[in-house]
Design an enzyme around this catalytic site. Structure first.
Site, PDB file in Angstrom:
ATOM      1  N   SER A 106      33.855 -50.996  57.489  1.00 42.42           N
ATOM      2  CA  SER A 106      32.875 -51.830  56.837  1.00 42.42           C
ATOM      3  C   SER A 106      31.783 -50.666  56.250  1.00 42.42           C
ATOM      4  O   SER A 106      30.869 -50.788  55.076  1.00 42.42           O
ATOM      5  CB  SER A 106      32.061 -52.676  57.585  1.00 42.42           C
ATOM      6  OG  SER A 106      31.695 -52.048  58.610  1.00 42.42           O
ATOM      7  N   ASN A 127      38.579 -56.333  58.023  1.00 42.26           N
ATOM      8  CA  ASN A 127      39.831 -56.449  58.987  1.00 42.26           C
ATOM      9  C   ASN A 127      40.872 -56.984  58.584  1.00 42.26           C
ATOM     10  O   ASN A 127      41.107 -57.729  57.601  1.00 42.26           O
ATOM     11  CB  ASN A 127      39.074 -57.548  60.147  1.00 42.26           C
ATOM     12  CG  ASN A 127      37.852 -56.836  60.697  1.00 42.26           C
ATOM     13  OD1 ASN A 127      36.843 -57.126  60.233  1.00 42.26           O
ATOM     14  ND2 ASN A 127      37.919 -56.369  61.923  1.00 42.26           N
ATOM     15  N   HIS A 145      31.449 -56.568  57.375  1.00 45.36           N
ATOM     16  CA  HIS A 145      32.202 -56.045  58.823  1.00 45.36           C
ATOM     17  C   HIS A 145      33.290 -55.639  58.669  1.00 45.36           C
ATOM     18  O   HIS A 145      34.407 -55.650  57.942  1.00 45.36           O
ATOM     19  CB  HIS A 145      31.766 -57.295  59.614  1.00 45.36           C
ATOM     20  CG  HIS A 145      32.655 -58.442  59.457  1.00 45.36           C
ATOM     21  ND1 HIS A 145      33.990 -58.326  60.057  1.00 45.36           N
ATOM     22  CD2 HIS A 145      33.024 -59.398  58.438  1.00 45.36           C
ATOM     23  CE1 HIS A 145      34.615 -59.399  59.701  1.00 45.36           C
ATOM     24  NE2 HIS A 145      33.968 -60.036  58.762  1.00 45.36           N
ATOM     25  N   CYS A 146      33.574 -55.028  59.837  1.00 47.36           N
ATOM     26  CA  CYS A 146      34.854 -54.739  60.489  1.00 47.36           C
ATOM     27  C   CYS A 146      34.728 -55.008  62.134  1.00 47.36           C
ATOM     28  O   CYS A 146      34.288 -56.086  62.153  1.00 47.36           O
ATOM     29  CB  CYS A 146      35.366 -53.118  60.298  1.00 47.36           C
ATOM     30  SG  CYS A 146      34.038 -51.920  60.691  1.00 47.36           S
ATOM     31  N   LYS A 147      35.536 -54.284  62.707  1.00 54.12           N
ATOM     32  CA  LYS A 147      35.507 -54.755  64.076  1.00 54.12           C
ATOM     33  C   LYS A 147      34.069 -54.457  64.733  1.00 54.12           C
ATOM     34  O   LYS A 147      33.497 -55.047  65.526  1.00 54.12           O
ATOM     35  CB  LYS A 147      36.665 -54.044  64.904  1.00 54.12           C
ATOM     36  CG  LYS A 147      36.585 -54.176  66.449  1.00 54.12           C
ATOM     37  CD  LYS A 147      37.774 -53.714  67.169  1.00 54.12           C
ATOM     38  CE  LYS A 147      37.403 -52.201  66.980  1.00 54.12           C
ATOM     39  NZ  LYS A 147      38.517 -51.211  67.667  1.00 54.12           N
TER      40      LYS A 147
END
EC number: 3.1.3.27
Length: 201
Positions: A139, A72, A131-133
């Site tokens: 991700s 992110n 992770h991302c959102k």
């Protein structure tokens, strides 16, 4: 080109909270619409959505997470997740590889950095949360690169392997293209070293 990138980055900011609310909703709703917040991909790597503060204890104590790869931009995690310093106090190292939401493609250099980070924790017998959102695109691209490195899989094989576990990932054409470039580098290096083995999966 620069104007397009700025427009895409601005759009990602505008849509961040509405799309995050949608992700939260899918994580809470029962039945077929439910989406798990994260999944374990292999003994080392977990792929998921934002590591919200409420998940910290579960990730660190139950899942043995000692590394976090954050795809992110900084504004996405500012209020909802641990800062790098907070992670450090918990014995967790964070690697931020900022990539624009929705349209962003991780750079080849960032894929290499992320994979080496994950391999470091693999060698220690510890786990990494990528992770991302929503844990679907940015991700997932990073995790696919990791699987390409570890198993010498093609990009398509790596994506299929992730989708079998986390069915709602979404790898965009540009993200698949950078995975192909990553695979090309891995293949060339392994061939030079005499270690490349064609996957039979």
């Amino acid at each position: 080109m620069a104007a397009t990138a700025l427009l895409e980055a601005g759009l990602a900011r505008v849509l961040f909270y509405p799309t995050l609310l949608y992700t939260l909703f899918r994580g809470k709703v029962p039945g077929r619409a439910h989406r798990d917040w994260y999944h374990r991909i292999d003994p080392t790597v977990l792929l998921g959505a934002l590591p919200l503060r409420s998940l910290t204890r579960q990730l660190v104590q139950d899942e043995n997470v000692r590394g976090v790869i954050t795809m992110n931009e900084e504004y996405e995690t500012r209020f909802l997740c641990n800062s790098s310093q907070e992670w450090k106090r918990l014995g967790v190292e964070q690697l931020r590889l900022s990539t624009v939401d929705m349209t962003g493609i991780p750079t080849l250099d960032n894929l290499q950095k992320g994979v080496q980070f994950a391999l470091k924790y693999q060698s220690l017998g510890q786990c990494v949360y990528v992770h991302c959102k929503a844990g679907r695109s940015r991700s997932a691209t990073m995790v696919a690169a990791y699987l390409i490195q570890v198993h010498k899989w093609s990009p398509e094989e790596a994506v299929r392997a992730i989708a079998k576990i986390r069915s709602y990932i979404h790898i965009r054409p540009g993200q698949l293209d950078v995975l192909k470039e990553f695979h090309k580098q891995i293949t060339a290096r392994a061939t030079k070293d005499g270690t490349f083995v064609i996957s039979k999966t």
